[in-house]
Scaffold this motif. Structure first.
Motif, PDB file in Angstrom:
ATOM      1  N   SER A 158     -19.787  -7.382  -0.624  1.00 64.25           N
ATOM      2  CA  SER A 158     -18.749  -8.244  -0.055  1.00 64.25           C
ATOM      3  C   SER A 158     -19.341  -9.548   0.461  1.00 64.25           C
ATOM      4  O   SER A 158     -18.780 -10.629   0.256  1.00 64.25           O
ATOM      5  CB  SER A 158     -18.032  -7.514   1.095  1.00 64.25           C
ATOM      6  N   LYS A 159     -20.485  -9.451   1.114  1.00 57.16           N
ATOM      7  CA  LYS A 159     -21.061 -10.642   1.732  1.00 57.16           C
ATOM      8  C   LYS A 159     -21.642 -11.597   0.693  1.00 57.16           C
ATOM      9  O   LYS A 159     -21.485 -12.815   0.815  1.00 57.16           O
ATOM     10  CB  LYS A 159     -22.107 -10.232   2.771  1.00 57.16           C
ATOM     11  N   VAL A 160     -22.290 -11.062  -0.353  1.00 57.89           N
ATOM     12  CA  VAL A 160     -22.866 -11.969  -1.350  1.00 57.89           C
ATOM     13  C   VAL A 160     -21.791 -12.577  -2.248  1.00 57.89           C
ATOM     14  O   VAL A 160     -22.029 -13.582  -2.916  1.00 57.89           O
ATOM     15  CB  VAL A 160     -23.950 -11.293  -2.224  1.00 57.89           C
ATOM     16  N   THR A 161     -20.597 -11.954  -2.276  1.00 59.52           N
ATOM     17  CA  THR A 161     -19.478 -12.553  -3.015  1.00 59.52           C
ATOM     18  C   THR A 161     -18.564 -13.323  -2.068  1.00 59.52           C
ATOM     19  O   THR A 161     -17.477 -13.743  -2.469  1.00 59.52           O
ATOM     20  CB  THR A 161     -18.664 -11.476  -3.755  1.00 59.52           C
ATOM     21  N   GLN A 162     -18.998 -13.502  -0.815  1.00 55.16           N
ATOM     22  CA  GLN A 162     -18.286 -14.278   0.201  1.00 55.16           C
ATOM     23  C   GLN A 162     -16.881 -13.726   0.441  1.00 55.16           C
ATOM     24  O   GLN A 162     -15.907 -14.466   0.522  1.00 55.16           O
ATOM     25  CB  GLN A 162     -18.246 -15.761  -0.193  1.00 55.16           C
ATOM     26  N   THR A 163     -16.805 -12.398   0.541  1.00 55.18           N
ATOM     27  CA  THR A 163     -15.543 -11.710   0.797  1.00 55.18           C
ATOM     28  C   THR A 163     -15.523 -11.226   2.242  1.00 55.18           C
ATOM     29  O   THR A 163     -16.412 -10.484   2.660  1.00 55.18           O
ATOM     30  CB  THR A 163     -15.393 -10.501  -0.147  1.00 55.18           C
ATOM     31  N   VAL A 164     -14.518 -11.634   3.025  1.00 54.59           N
ATOM     32  CA  VAL A 164     -14.403 -11.197   4.420  1.00 54.59           C
ATOM     33  C   VAL A 164     -13.696  -9.841   4.443  1.00 54.59           C
ATOM     34  O   VAL A 164     -13.064  -9.436   3.456  1.00 54.59           O
ATOM     35  CB  VAL A 164     -13.622 -12.226   5.265  1.00 54.59           C
ATOM     36  N   PRO A 165     -13.788  -9.105   5.572  1.00 55.71           N
ATOM     37  CA  PRO A 165     -13.206  -7.759   5.612  1.00 55.71           C
ATOM     38  C   PRO A 165     -11.743  -7.695   5.189  1.00 55.71           C
ATOM     39  O   PRO A 165     -11.344  -6.796   4.444  1.00 55.71           O
ATOM     40  CB  PRO A 165     -13.389  -7.354   7.081  1.00 55.71           C
ATOM     41  N   ASP A 167     -10.172  -9.344   3.094  1.00 58.48           N
ATOM     42  CA  ASP A 167      -9.974  -9.566   1.659  1.00 58.48           C
ATOM     43  C   ASP A 167     -10.677  -8.529   0.795  1.00 58.48           C
ATOM     44  O   ASP A 167     -10.662  -8.629  -0.431  1.00 58.48           O
ATOM     45  CB  ASP A 167     -10.495 -10.961   1.263  1.00 58.48           C
ATOM     46  N   TYR A 168     -11.320  -7.512   1.427  1.00 57.06           N
ATOM     47  CA  TYR A 168     -12.124  -6.586   0.628  1.00 57.06           C
ATOM     48  C   TYR A 168     -11.312  -5.856  -0.433  1.00 57.06           C
ATOM     49  O   TYR A 168     -11.716  -5.787  -1.604  1.00 57.06           O
ATOM     50  CB  TYR A 168     -12.827  -5.555   1.529  1.00 57.06           C
ATOM     51  N   ALA A 169     -10.184  -5.262  -0.046  1.00 56.62           N
ATOM     52  CA  ALA A 169      -9.425  -4.420  -0.982  1.00 56.62           C
ATOM     53  C   ALA A 169      -9.006  -5.182  -2.236  1.00 56.62           C
ATOM     54  O   ALA A 169      -9.287  -4.735  -3.361  1.00 56.62           O
ATOM     55  CB  ALA A 169      -8.219  -3.809  -0.275  1.00 56.62           C
ATOM     56  N   PRO A 170      -8.341  -6.349  -2.103  1.00 57.16           N
ATOM     57  CA  PRO A 170      -7.965  -7.066  -3.338  1.00 57.16           C
ATOM     58  C   PRO A 170      -9.174  -7.569  -4.128  1.00 57.16           C
ATOM     59  O   PRO A 170      -9.150  -7.577  -5.361  1.00 57.16           O
ATOM     60  CB  PRO A 170      -7.104  -8.229  -2.829  1.00 57.16           C
ATOM     61  N   ALA A 171     -10.250  -7.969  -3.423  1.00 57.52           N
ATOM     62  CA  ALA A 171     -11.437  -8.470  -4.123  1.00 57.52           C
ATOM     63  C   ALA A 171     -12.108  -7.352  -4.911  1.00 57.52           C
ATOM     64  O   ALA A 171     -12.542  -7.545  -6.052  1.00 57.52           O
ATOM     65  CB  ALA A 171     -12.422  -9.078  -3.123  1.00 57.52           C
ATOM     66  N   ALA A 172     -12.199  -6.155  -4.329  1.00 50.38           N
ATOM     67  CA  ALA A 172     -12.812  -5.025  -5.022  1.00 50.38           C
ATOM     68  C   ALA A 172     -11.977  -4.624  -6.231  1.00 50.38           C
ATOM     69  O   ALA A 172     -12.515  -4.303  -7.300  1.00 50.38           O
ATOM     70  CB  ALA A 172     -12.960  -3.843  -4.060  1.00 50.38           C
ATOM     71  N   ALA A 173     -10.651  -4.643  -6.080  1.00 49.77           N
ATOM     72  CA  ALA A 173      -9.775  -4.303  -7.205  1.00 49.77           C
ATOM     73  C   ALA A 173      -9.924  -5.312  -8.331  1.00 49.77           C
ATOM     74  O   ALA A 173     -10.001  -4.943  -9.513  1.00 49.77           O
ATOM     75  CB  ALA A 173      -8.324  -4.240  -6.725  1.00 49.77           C
ATOM     76  N   LYS A 174      -9.979  -6.584  -7.977  1.00 52.76           N
ATOM     77  CA  LYS A 174     -10.127  -7.632  -8.990  1.00 52.76           C
ATOM     78  C   LYS A 174     -11.451  -7.504  -9.729  1.00 52.76           C
ATOM     79  O   LYS A 174     -11.536  -7.765 -10.940  1.00 52.76           O
ATOM     80  CB  LYS A 174     -10.015  -9.009  -8.333  1.00 52.76           C
ATOM     81  N   ALA A 175     -12.516  -7.110  -9.011  1.00 50.21           N
ATOM     82  CA  ALA A 175     -13.841  -6.983  -9.623  1.00 50.21           C
ATOM     83  C   ALA A 175     -14.007  -5.657 -10.364  1.00 50.21           C
ATOM     84  O   ALA A 175     -15.040  -5.422 -10.987  1.00 50.21           O
ATOM     85  CB  ALA A 175     -14.925  -7.113  -8.550  1.00 50.21           C
ATOM     86  N   GLY A 176     -13.011  -4.776 -10.277  1.00 51.52           N
ATOM     87  CA  GLY A 176     -13.101  -3.491 -10.959  1.00 51.52           C
ATOM     88  C   GLY A 176     -14.067  -2.525 -10.306  1.00 51.52           C
ATOM     89  O   GLY A 176     -14.578  -1.610 -10.956  1.00 51.52           O
ATOM     90  N   ARG A 177     -14.306  -2.675  -9.002  1.00 52.53           N
ATOM     91  CA  ARG A 177     -15.230  -1.784  -8.304  1.00 52.53           C
ATOM     92  C   ARG A 177     -14.519  -0.498  -7.897  1.00 52.53           C
ATOM     93  O   ARG A 177     -13.357  -0.526  -7.476  1.00 52.53           O
ATOM     94  CB  ARG A 177     -15.795  -2.456  -7.039  1.00 52.53           C
TER      95      ARG A 177
END
Length: 731
Positions: A158-165, A167-177
């Motif tokens: 999350s931190k190296v992709t500059q994702t704050v807490p 925004d984690y859920a949508p960012a992880a879904a978008k990245a397919g994690r």
């Protein structure tokens, strides 16, 4: 065993700039002499990329084109940075900074912290596990050891992709994690982790990059000071750059294009950490004027090993595969790879140990042999098998050579002998340097014959034997060298983490083997479920597993052994099958349709004439002028306020205080320092202009598109005199 240690340990320093270029092939020479403008080096495994870029830097320094202190060479591990410094020193280019991203950023952050932030810099913690455990306890969430590691990995990503807490859920879904727990729970743990750090006044390694980026974004004076220091950048392993590291690199560069990047998309094996090859693959798009050099002459491996490596990639899919390079071996023919099937994993380990024992007995140095596996958990079986076969081994990723207690004690003893050797009876009857070293280290436990077995005693002896061998090589290269000269050399190597070779078979995971090479490589456990690993589900994850096997294959110079077991334990059901990646490549396996090489042969592609630099071309900056008196502004602080410091401000004090309170709430909820939301100067500028809409807000320096998207609605509501609760009700 790296290429550096495999070659002559102490080569003569070239006597001129032109001499630095001797021995380079045409493509490597092109890299070495392309010193201006953006340069992208696509370098296949074993093609001499480190040689090319170190000779490039050395040639520029020796020719007077580059000043050593103005060059920053960046890579990803302390070992690689140390090796680069060692090579540059051997080429007569000492003084060049070769560091990891984190090391370079930490140095800058420590230096500028008092000026940029003030007070003492928070303590840097090197391990997150305990902090994550404390965060989980605060959230009343139970995590076992494995879950702690998984959650820690998600926080790091999350931190190296500059994702704050938030925004984690949508960012992880978008990245397919695939989140190890419910995404909302991960976000909660992430936020609590940031709270724990803030309460204890500590920062982690990702914070080092985040804070450095924040300082460089908000303090133009500091950014310009760093850019004045470093004017030429070289980035190794560019396929492993994360979005956060790319942002830091862009801030270091500023408007300039004096950048050389080196990488290979086919060796992208760290995407789970946030690394992406997109920056490498898009380099020509961002820099249409770039020179692109492809290195495909493989000097490491035999044609037989290279044929297998090319065959693996010929079956690959995806964007990285579309840009793969077809390697061409430059070595004489060698033996074909050996494939072996075993009934169970202990039998596979015993078979490998038996063959390794035969190789060592035939004269192959143990240090030139490696056993590579997919997971660290596989190591124990091979440790036991090698110990039973009386074969010395070392675990890759264990304690660093110069940090070992016996090595530190040996260094102290050698330093004392160098200073006071005239009073040491051990040295009475020895005259040459190797004999002196042997005499001193005999007092530390070194003997002419190794001890029996393969435990801690043998490991200590191997460390001391490595120092004895290093002294012999050093004396052969410099016959007039003294014990004091050797001590100075050891100090240089310790600072660079350029360790001598330890005599022992290397046991390593495929991930930790990257960047290394051996004469003989045993790839073990190459079965479905392990290669690719069971949890690799998506096409992208499967392709990364294929690239990981490709990295393993290309570690071998001459002999390659590939094996798998049909069951895990003796007597188990033989349900496993060899890895699908070997289909069509190992004898008797079904053929798989291959593809033509998209990356093609090596060569040089020139940039588009007249388009040197980044694309699209940045607009010329218009001089900033004071909105009160019209004077041209040059001070960064005045430019942010758009007025001279001594001109009347007209600031709405009440609005400024409301903005400060809102900023404090945002900083707390996101786990960032307040200045990362908006600096004081930016808040003052907002309070002075009281913007009515997004267009006016966007004109204020310090309000970029990212912050406008995230905070714009709140800021405009505050400027309009609304409470955020009112705005939420209206929405």
């Amino acid at each position: 065993m790296t290429a550096a240690t495999h070659s002559t340990l102490f080569p003569q320093v070239p006597d001129s700039a032109d001499a630095v270029l001797e021995g380079l092939d045409p493509e490597q020479r092109e890299v070495a002499t392309a010193l201006h403008g953006p340069v992208c080096v696509l370098a296949g495994a074993g093609t001499g990329k480190t040689r090319a870029i170190t000779h490039r830097i050395a040639y520029g320094v020796r020719a007077g084109i580059l000043h050593p202190s103005s060059v920053l060479a960046v890579t990803f591990t302390n070992r690689a940075a140390g090796e680069m410094r060692g090579r540059l020193r051997q080429l007569g280019a000492g003084g060049v900074q070769a560091r990891t991203f984190h090391s370079a950023a930490l140095r800058q952050l420590q230096y500028f912290w008092p000026k940029a932030i003030g007070g003492a810099m928070p303590r840097l913690v090197d391990r997150k596990i305990q902090l994550v455990a404390d965060a989980a306890a605060a959230c009343r969430i139970r995590l076992d050891r494995g879950e702690l590691r998984d959650v820690t990995a998600e926080i790091e990503w999350s931190k190296v992709t500059q994702t704050v807490p938030a925004d984690y859920a949508p960012a992880a879904a978008k990245a397919g994690r695939e989140s190890p727990r419910d995404p909302a729970e991960i976000a909660q743990l992430y936020a609590a982790y940031e709270d724990v750090k803030r309460e204890r006044s500590v920062i982690d390694f990702e914070d080092v990059l985040l804070l450095t980026v924040a300082v460089l974004q908000d303090r133009h004076d500091i950014a310009e000071q760093i850019r004045a220091q470093y004017q030429h950048f070289v980035v190794d392993e560019y396929q492993d750059v994360s979005p956060l590291q790319q942002r830091l690199l862009e801030l270091w560069l500023g408007e300039r294009d004096s950048l050389c990047v080196v990488g290979d998309a086919s060796q992208t094996i760290y995407s789970f950490t946030g690394a992406t090859p997109d920056h490498l693959l898009d380099f020509r798009t961002r820099h249409p004027g770039a020179t692109v050099v492809k290195l495909v002459r493989d000097y490491r491996s035999t044609p037989q090993v290279v044929h297998l490596a090319n065959g693996l990639l010929a079956q690959a899919r995806g964007r990285a595969a579309d840009h793969r390079l077809e390697l061409v071996s430059q070595r004489a023919a060698g033996p074909e790879p050996v494939y072996a099937e075993y009934t169970d994993e202990p039998a596979e380990a015993e078979g490998a140990a038996r063959r390794i024992r035969e190789l060592v007995d035939s004269g192959v140095p143990a240090s030139e042999i490696a056993v590579l596996f997919r997971t660290n958990a596989q190591s124990e079986t091979y440790e036991q098998a090698l110990a039973d076969a009386a074969v010395p081994y070392q675990l890759r990723g264990a304690e660093r050579f110069f940090d070992r207690p016996e090595v530190r004690k040996a260094g102290i003893a050698l330093r004392g002998a160098a200073r006071f050797g005239g009073n040491d009876s051990l040295l009475d009857d020895v005259v040459d340097l190797p004999s002196q070293v042997r005499a001193v280290l005999s007092g530390e436990g070194w003997t002419t014959q190794p001890p029996a077995g393969s435990g801690a005693v043998r490991e200590r002896w191997e460390s001391l034997a490595a120092l004895v061998n290093l002294a012999q090589d050093f004396a052969a290269a410099r016959p007039a060298a003294t014990l004091a000269d050797l001590v100075a050399e050891l100090d240089e190597r310790a600072n660079a983490q350029h360790a001598p070779t330890v005599q022992g078979v290397t046991l390593a995971s495929l991930h930790s083997a990257k960047g290394l090479e051996w004469d003989v490589v045993f790839l073990v456990g190459v079965a479905e479920g392990m290669m690719p690993i069971t949890y690799a589900k998506t096409d992208e994850q499967i392709e990364e597993e294929r690239r990981l096997l490709y990295v393993g294959v290309t570690r071998a110079r001459e002999h390659l052994h590939v094996s798998w077991a049909l069951s895990r334990s003796p007597g188990g059901r033989p349900s496993r099958r060899p890895s699908r990646f070997l289909d069509g490549l190992r004898p008797g396996s079904p053929a798989t349709a291959g593809r033509t090489a998209a990356g093609g042969a090596g060569g040089i592609e020139r940039g588009i004439p007249g388009t040197r630099g980044s694309a699209p071309k940045r607009a010329q900056r218009v001089p900033a002028r004071c909105r009160v008196c019209g004077r041209t502004l040059t001070d960064p602080g005045e430019m942010k306020l758009m007025r001279c410091d001594d001109c009347p401000s007209g600031m709405n004090e009440g609005l400024y205080e409301r903005l400060r309170e809102w900023r404090a709430d945002q900083a707390r909820s996101s786990g960032q320092p307040a200045f990362c939301v908006f600096t004081d100067r930016t808040l003052m500028a907002i309070a002075e202009s009281a913007p009515d809409d997004e267009r006016e807000l966007a004109r204020i320096p310090g309000v970029g598109m990212r912050k406008l998207t995230r905070y714009g609605a709140d800021v405009l509501a505050i400027c309009a005199g609304q409470s955020l609760a009112e705005r939420t009700d209206q929405d």
